[in-house]
Design a protein around this motif. Structure first.
Motif, mmCIF file in Angstrom:
data_model
loop_
_atom_site.group_PDB
_atom_site.id
_atom_site.type_symbol
_atom_site.label_atom_id
_atom_site.label_comp_id
_atom_site.label_asym_id
_atom_site.label_seq_id
_atom_site.Cartn_x
_atom_site.Cartn_y
_atom_site.Cartn_z
ATOM 1 N N THR A 90 5.797 9.823 0.855
ATOM 2 C CA THR A 90 4.485 9.407 0.361
ATOM 3 C C THR A 90 3.719 10.601 -0.196
ATOM 4 O O THR A 90 3.104 10.517 -1.265
ATOM 5 C CB THR A 90 3.673 8.733 1.477
ATOM 6 O OG1 THR A 90 4.388 7.588 1.953
ATOM 7 C CG2 THR A 90 2.312 8.286 0.971
ATOM 8 N N ASN B 104 7.202 5.424 -3.172
ATOM 9 C CA ASN B 104 6.620 4.147 -3.615
ATOM 10 C C ASN B 104 5.235 3.902 -3.021
ATOM 11 O O ASN B 104 4.338 3.363 -3.690
ATOM 12 C CB ASN B 104 7.531 2.984 -3.225
ATOM 13 C CG ASN B 104 8.807 2.912 -4.057
ATOM 14 O OD1 ASN B 104 8.993 3.669 -5.004
ATOM 15 N ND2 ASN B 104 9.694 2.004 -3.689
ATOM 16 N N ALA B 105 5.054 4.270 -1.749
ATOM 17 C CA ALA B 105 3.784 3.964 -1.079
ATOM 18 C C ALA B 105 2.598 4.615 -1.779
ATOM 19 O O ALA B 105 1.498 4.051 -1.796
ATOM 20 C CB ALA B 105 3.845 4.420 0.381
ATOM 21 N N GLU C 16 5.827 5.568 4.847
ATOM 22 C CA GLU C 16 5.972 4.108 4.868
ATOM 23 C C GLU C 16 6.954 3.701 3.783
ATOM 24 O O GLU C 16 6.791 4.071 2.612
ATOM 25 C CB GLU C 16 4.627 3.430 4.619
ATOM 26 C CG GLU C 16 4.726 1.920 4.501
ATOM 27 C CD GLU C 16 3.464 1.274 3.937
ATOM 28 O OE1 GLU C 16 3.467 0.033 3.772
ATOM 29 O OE2 GLU C 16 2.505 2.009 3.644
ATOM 30 N N VAL D 91 8.120 1.326 1.210
ATOM 31 C CA VAL D 91 7.636 0.191 0.422
ATOM 32 C C VAL D 91 8.821 -0.400 -0.332
ATOM 33 O O VAL D 91 9.454 0.278 -1.154
ATOM 34 C CB VAL D 91 6.532 0.624 -0.557
ATOM 35 C CG1 VAL D 91 6.197 -0.500 -1.522
ATOM 36 C CG2 VAL D 91 5.292 1.055 0.216
ATOM 37 N N ASP E 21 9.685 -5.339 -5.013
ATOM 38 C CA ASP E 21 9.325 -6.759 -4.983
ATOM 39 C C ASP E 21 9.730 -7.506 -6.249
ATOM 40 O O ASP E 21 9.458 -8.699 -6.389
ATOM 41 C CB ASP E 21 7.821 -6.934 -4.730
ATOM 42 C CG ASP E 21 6.957 -6.188 -5.730
ATOM 43 O OD1 ASP E 21 7.502 -5.523 -6.630
ATOM 44 O OD2 ASP E 21 5.711 -6.269 -5.608
ATOM 45 N N ARG F 186 1.484 2.341 -4.470
ATOM 46 C CA ARG F 186 0.825 1.156 -3.923
ATOM 47 C C ARG F 186 -0.565 1.502 -3.384
ATOM 48 O O ARG F 186 -1.465 0.672 -3.421
ATOM 49 C CB ARG F 186 1.682 0.539 -2.823
ATOM 50 C CG ARG F 186 2.805 -0.331 -3.368
ATOM 51 C CD ARG F 186 2.248 -1.662 -3.905
ATOM 52 N NE ARG F 186 3.260 -2.408 -4.609
ATOM 53 C CZ ARG F 186 4.192 -3.146 -4.023
ATOM 54 N NH1 ARG F 186 4.242 -3.203 -2.698
ATOM 55 N NH2 ARG F 186 5.069 -3.805 -4.740
ATOM 56 N N GLU F 187 -0.757 2.706 -2.886
ATOM 57 C CA GLU F 187 -2.092 3.140 -2.484
ATOM 58 C C GLU F 187 -3.040 3.107 -3.676
ATOM 59 O O GLU F 187 -4.189 2.670 -3.566
ATOM 60 C CB GLU F 187 -2.048 4.570 -1.934
ATOM 61 C CG GLU F 187 -1.421 4.735 -0.570
ATOM 62 C CD GLU F 187 -1.311 6.193 -0.174
ATOM 63 O OE1 GLU F 187 -0.972 6.457 0.990
ATOM 64 O OE2 GLU F 187 -1.573 7.077 -1.026
#
Length: 283
Positions: A40, A74-75, A124, A126, A129, A78-79
């Protein structure tokens, strides 16, 4: 880290940790980031570097495969935007989910003295999707990106990203420049050359190829690496067919790279060959 333009609105940054490449492709609808680095914290640094490009907002992330140095950032994205889609091959999703569910992240296999060990452990995971099985297209308005799964090679869930109008192909770890291709325990040494045949079919002599690690290369480099991988596969096939035991194969073969790079490839190659192509060792 500075991004360098390697094609029309296609940039690459080569990060010292893991010698990993991160790519950015711009279109009128925004930016696509291909691979997000290994934690992250590292992903946040990548995102800062992307913002310094001043080329637009990130509208999608692509993971070329499920190894941590390509998707553990990835996280961070997304943050910044909880709705940003993360694209990957369906098998990469399965591999990454298994990794997360097994708790292996807590036993990160780095050197015990790795100063970034905790950085990785605290990341984390992630999951992607947006997945596909064979091919998919990302529409950026004035250009499209083609995501292609050429078959199992470095992992079972590899993908490459083709930017047709820029003649750029982002290859992930199907191609490596700074070291021989990495045969991990989840690799497919007998099928890797065939996957690179498909990759070569997506390129021309004018193409620029971004490897997963190392400097940007051309089609000729990929042809050479494909042939070297082919030598590895055919040498394994020949040795197994002559009844050479797997624990003697490294010493018995003539290889394109040092033996220290090939122990896993030989073991997996013997395992993956059908019984009809293996002979019992002569006593």
């Amino acid at each position: 880290m500075t991004f360098t333009e390697v094609g029309d609105r296609v940039w690459v940054a080569r990060y010292e940790w893991f010698d990993a490449n991160v790519s950015v492709v711009a279109g009128e609808r925004g930016l696509v980031v291909v691979d997000t680095h290994a934690s992250t914290a590292a992903g946040r640094r990548v995102l800062d570097d992307v913002r310094h490009l001043g080329a637009g907002d990130v509208v999608a992330v692509v993971n070329t495969h499920a190894h941590l140095d390509h998707c553990f950032g990835n996280a961070a994205f997304r943050e910044a935007d909880p709705a940003v889609p993360v694209h990957a091959h369906e098998q990469a999703l399965a591999e990454l989910r298994d990794f997360a569910d097994s708790g292996r992240q807590a036993t990160y296999a780095g050197e015990p003295a790795d100063p970034r060990d905790e950085e990785v452990r605290s990341t984390e995971i992630v999951l992607p999707d947006h997945t596909f099985s064979s091919a998919a297209v990302l529409d950026l308005g004035d250009r499209v990106l083609e995501l292609v799964h050429p078959g199992p090679a470095h992992t079972s869930g590899d993908l490459v990203v083709l930017v047709p109008d820029a003649r750029v192909l982002i290859a992930g770890d199907l191609v490596e420049e700074s070291a021989p291709p990495a045969f991990g325990p989840d690799s497919f040494p007998m099928q890797w050359p065939l996957s690179l045949d498909i990759v070569l079919g997506l390129t021309t002599g004018a193409s620029t190829v971004v490897p997963g690690h190392g400097a940007v290369v051309d089609r000729e480099f990929v042809e050479v690496q494909r042939n070297e991988l082919g030598i590895v596969a055919e040498t394994i096939r020949d040795l197994a067919g002559r009844g050479v035991p797997v624990d003697e194969a490294l010493a018995a073969g003539t290889w394109p790279w040092e033996e220290r790079y090939l122990a896993t490839a030989v073991r997996l190659g013997y395992e993956h060959l059908p019984r009809s192509q293996k002979r019992l060792p002569l006593i």
